[in-house]
Write a protein that holds these residues in place. Structure first.
Motif, PDB file in Angstrom:
ATOM      1  N   GLN A 130       0.961  -1.181  -0.004  1.00  0.00           N
ATOM      2  CA  GLN A 130       0.007  -0.014  -0.061  1.00  0.00           C
ATOM      3  C   GLN A 130       0.998   1.277  -0.067  1.00  0.00           C
ATOM      4  OE1 GLN A 130      -2.521  -1.938  -0.961  1.00  0.00           O
ATOM      5  NE2 GLN A 130      -3.695  -0.165  -0.154  1.00  0.00           N
ATOM      6  N   SER A 131       2.002   1.279   0.744  1.00  0.00           N
ATOM      7  CA  SER A 131       3.027   2.377   0.623  1.00  0.00           C
ATOM      8  C   SER A 131       3.557   2.693  -0.748  1.00  0.00           C
ATOM      9  CB  SER A 131       4.329   2.176   1.748  1.00  0.00           C
ATOM     10  OG  SER A 131       3.874   2.014   2.830  1.00  0.00           O
ATOM     11  N   MET A 132       3.545   1.424  -1.476  1.00  0.00           N
ATOM     12  CA  MET A 132       4.026   1.760  -2.950  1.00  0.00           C
ATOM     13  C   MET A 132       3.079   2.488  -3.565  1.00  0.00           C
ATOM     14  SD  MET A 132       3.290   0.110  -6.197  1.00  0.00           S
ATOM     15  CE  MET A 132       2.673  -1.432  -6.047  1.00  0.00           C
ATOM     16  N   LYS A 133       1.705   2.144  -3.416  1.00  0.00           N
ATOM     17  CA  LYS A 133       0.581   2.759  -4.242  1.00  0.00           C
ATOM     18  C   LYS A 133       0.692   4.266  -3.707  1.00  0.00           C
ATOM     19  CE  LYS A 133      -2.227  -1.356  -4.361  1.00  0.00           C
ATOM     20  NZ  LYS A 133      -3.231  -1.859  -3.829  1.00  0.00           N
ATOM     21  N   ILE A 134       0.769   4.592  -2.403  1.00  0.00           N
ATOM     22  CA  ILE A 134       0.627   5.744  -1.857  1.00  0.00           C
ATOM     23  C   ILE A 134       1.790   6.730  -2.782  1.00  0.00           C
ATOM     24  CG2 ILE A 134       1.098   7.449   0.108  1.00  0.00           C
ATOM     25  CD1 ILE A 134      -0.493   5.209   1.614  1.00  0.00           C
ATOM     26  N   LYS A 135       2.966   6.057  -2.696  1.00  0.00           N
ATOM     27  CA  LYS A 135       4.235   6.957  -3.260  1.00  0.00           C
ATOM     28  C   LYS A 135       3.977   7.326  -4.852  1.00  0.00           C
ATOM     29  CE  LYS A 135       9.227   6.527  -3.919  1.00  0.00           C
ATOM     30  NZ  LYS A 135      10.475   5.851  -3.859  1.00  0.00           N
TER      31      LYS A 135
END
Length: 238
Positions: A130-135
């Motif tokens: 999910q952090s990848m998507k947020i980034k």
């Protein structure tokens, strides 16, 4: 509203597009747009069914990802091996690294940021993924990292009330002046309303309203309508 909190997947961007692009790359079948929509919905159904087990560590994230696409394909008579499912997931992750915000969401975030509203995201899923998507969505432009709440990191997933309570304590929320925006009725709307927050249902999949006493404060069917809600109903976006 003083605090606006967003779900991520299928709320800020079109999650189905990444899935459809992957299907076209990896599955040697010809699909209509309607068939792609149905296959996507089937994959989400199977994903949701195993989400709690994945969060609890009873099955691996990869096993859940393999199951959701193989089970969805099975419904449509499409054979898929475990190895093919792993290749599909790898291609899907690559597609997710191309996601972009809805245009009207960019406009909304810009306006809310300029008006100094407290912004946050609350999303279910594994922390790194999910952090990848947020980034990729560049959300830190508007929402500081300490306001990113991911179930895999905080230990509780929506609609569990602990997920909402953690945010309430961290951000010192006034519940009556807090609104949550999400696409999942069961996770987002039920969770937010049970927490005492306002809730906007981003229903761009045009799902039927479940038979329940819980109702969203607003329902919108696309990002433009979401922007209009903040302009006209909440009067906080000029």
């Amino acid at each position: 509203m003083d605090t606006i909190i967003f779900d991520v997947d299928d709320t800020l961007y079109d999650q189905a597009q990444s899935f459809k692009n992957t299907v076209k790359q990896m599955i040697q079948e010809s699909f209509t747009d309607e068939e792609l929509d149905k296959l996507y919905i089937a994959s989400r159904k199977h994903s949701d069914a195993l989400f709690d087990k994945s969060e609890a560590g009873e099955i691996t994230l990869l096993d859940m990802q393999i199951h959701r696409i193989t089970a969805a394909c099975h419904e449509f008579g499409i054979p898929m091996t475990r190895e093919q499912a792993i290749e599909f997931q790898e291609a899907y992750v690559a597609e997710q690294q191309k996601i972009t915000l809805f245009d009207e969401v960019v406009e909304l975030l810009d306006a809310l940021y300029l008006e100094d509203k407290q912004l946050a995201v609350l999303t279910n899923g594994e922390d790194k993924h999910q952090s990848m998507k947020i980034k990729q969505l560049d959300l830190e432009k508007w929402i500081p990292k300490e306001h990113h709440f991911i179930s895999g990191a905080i230990g509780y997933a929506k609609p569990k009330q602990e997920a909402f309570q953690i945010i309430e304590k961290k951000l010192q929320l006034d519940k009556g002046k807090t609104v949550y925006i999400g696409d999942s009725f069961d996770n987002d709307i039920v969770g937010a309303k049970q927490a005492g927050w306002n809730a906007v249902w981003m229903n761009h999949r045009k799902r039927s309203l479940p038979t329940t006493t819980i109702k969203p404060d607003k329902t919108v069917y696309n990002a433009k309508e979401l922007l209009d809600v903040f302009r006209h109903d909440y009067s906080i976006v000029k």
